[in-house]
Design an enzyme around this catalytic site. Sequence first.
Site, short mmCIF file in Angstrom:
data_model
loop_
_atom_site.label_atom_id
_atom_site.label_comp_id
_atom_site.label_asym_id
_atom_site.label_seq_id
_atom_site.Cartn_x
_atom_site.Cartn_y
_atom_site.Cartn_z
N TYR A 144 0.86 -1.19 0.00
CA TYR A 144 0.00 0.00 0.00
C TYR A 144 0.89 1.23 0.00
CZ TYR A 144 -2.96 3.73 1.85
OH TYR A 144 -3.62 4.92 2.04
N GLU A 186 -4.06 7.42 -3.27
CA GLU A 186 -3.92 6.08 -2.67
C GLU A 186 -3.67 5.07 -3.77
OE1 GLU A 186 -7.53 5.69 -0.16
OE2 GLU A 186 -6.16 4.85 1.32
#
Lengths: 389, 290
Positions: A109, A197
């Site tokens: 991530y 993101e």
Amino acid sequence: MNIHEYQAKEIFKKYNVPTPNGYVAFTVEEAVENAKKLGGSIWVVKAQIHAGGRGLGGGVKLARSLDEVKTLANEILGMTLVTHQTGPAGKLVQKVYIEEGADIADELYLGIVLDRAREMPVIMASREGGMEIEKVAAEAPEKIIKVAVDPFIGFQAFHGRELAYGLGLAKEEISSFIKFAAALYKVYMENDAEMIEINPLVKTKSGAFIALDGKMGFDDNALFRHPDIEAMRDESEENPIEREASGFGLSYVKLDGNVGCMVNGAGLAMGTMDTINHVGGTPANFLDVGGGANAQTVAKGFEIILKDPNVKSIFVNIFGGIVRCDRIANGILEATKLVDVHVPVIVRLDGTNAKEAAEILKNANIKNIITASDLNDGAIKAVAAAKGN
Amino acid sequence: MSILIDKNTKVIVQGFTGKEGSFHAEQCLAYGTKIVGGVTPGKGGTEHLGQPVFDTVREAVVATGATVSMVFVPPAFVGDAVLEAADAGIELAVIITEGSPVRDMQRAKAYAVKKGMKTIGPNCPGIITAEECKIGIMPGSIFKKGNIGLISKSGTLTYEGANQVCNEGFGITTAVGIGGDPIIGLSYIQLLGMFEADPETEAIVMIGEIGGDLEIQAAKYIKEHIKKPVVAFIAGQSAPKGKRMGHAGAIVSGSAGTAAEKMEALSNAGVHVVKSPAEIGTKIAEVLKK
């Protein structure tokens, strides 16, 4: 303002942030064409909506043949996708992204947001890619590495090393990861992004890093200097009534109660909703008419509030600052002529020229208009009216 | 006494001759604020509202000795205006402008800190020391002189809170609207400290909102440093959960920023938390009569 994955990836490409190749499609035929253009033998069909959690909701599927691309595109286009971020009503899928498959060795991530406390962008990275990052933050916050970047020095190699060593990357992976993070920071800063993101950020079997997903939100106040991003706005993703309201300078959010609210200022608007709750009622909406409330905006406010059939009374709560209350009272009277207001309207006007305003409303003698002396009195009267008392 | 500004404070206005700047500067002058000049590039050497206009903040500071700037410059240029004020040695910039890009304000704030300039706002009603000096857009008439300090994120709730306090027979020392943008200048902690040190202030009203964690930080600070009574209201208890796509902002601060969370933190710090803004005035009366 938010954009779709395929749009975020267009921006990534301009900054040499590696992404898989892909094309957006609005029809099943287009989807198959796109798959042919990409070549290969494996494709991913991805629903394009402004919400995360698409995979779990059934909006991201793997196709191993062109026939399968056709079947899946047919299935996903037009479906109502429900994820943890769409709410129970879900979102209609109007376009799909057809992307080449990637050979995934590991899922990470990577995200960038503003850290309000430190007043600088912070890069967040985690090995727990592909999962809901909110969950990771709640259950194992130590698994998220955070590095704040002072914009006066910008992204430096040491920021990249802190992230890379924090993630426990292998020696030979570190330099390509740092390059990736540096490029992403540039995307964030140069486009006035509010957040980026990438979940998951994929490490391929050959050791390269690729943005398998991409989510971007922008600072609305800075869109004036990014016409290219403004052009990516997808109005179908926005609530039509909220959009209509914003066209008139009104900020509206629909809620589930039956007491409509019209207030000046966001804080007082929330405070009014809280007061309605506190005295035993339920607000039907949030509505901030802004600083320059006049007859037209008040009329529009009534019109928008009354689109909601649940509304049984309306509480107009204005604290007149520079805007004088007598002018607002006249505005309300005029507005009732422009719009058919068929529910009781409780009016509380306070601040500059409040007494004159009360006189104006009293003398107009409209049976639907009830005046209130203060915030609490207004809330009590509005809740009672909504209950039919 | 009061905090930050009083009847002797010399103020210049950046964006002096614009529509908003003119209107509010005139109101401030009528209130008694010592506005000693203004800045509008290209209009230096002229006069506006009976005060001299300068091309640059530096010239204005040298000529007038002003220490505070009230900023009405449009959003696209406000970052530059604040940098200019900091560079020219202004001590406090009150930034009224709404809609400034976060990135610009972040840079301007960082430079202001480096230069030792305090900032209030942006996107705020400003600051007022009752019956002495008003630097902002609030209706001056509702702020009666008294012994209550007020800090609020929201403009209209500042008025609501001040009005209730005055209706209960109390008054205001200084009221500050800190603004609700992601990057703001002076915040609860610094202002609470100033009110604690101000001998005239007997109690403090603190009005917050959902989002971010400034109120949580303030709660910790109050517990350790504030002895004066604090009455607080947090707006947004009944607001629906954020409809934003990403929730990454909340992860950074480690808090969801809900009203319930903030109210609990404040209560635990000994703050008198009210559930409705309609109770701010009566709670102050109750606390001070004890």
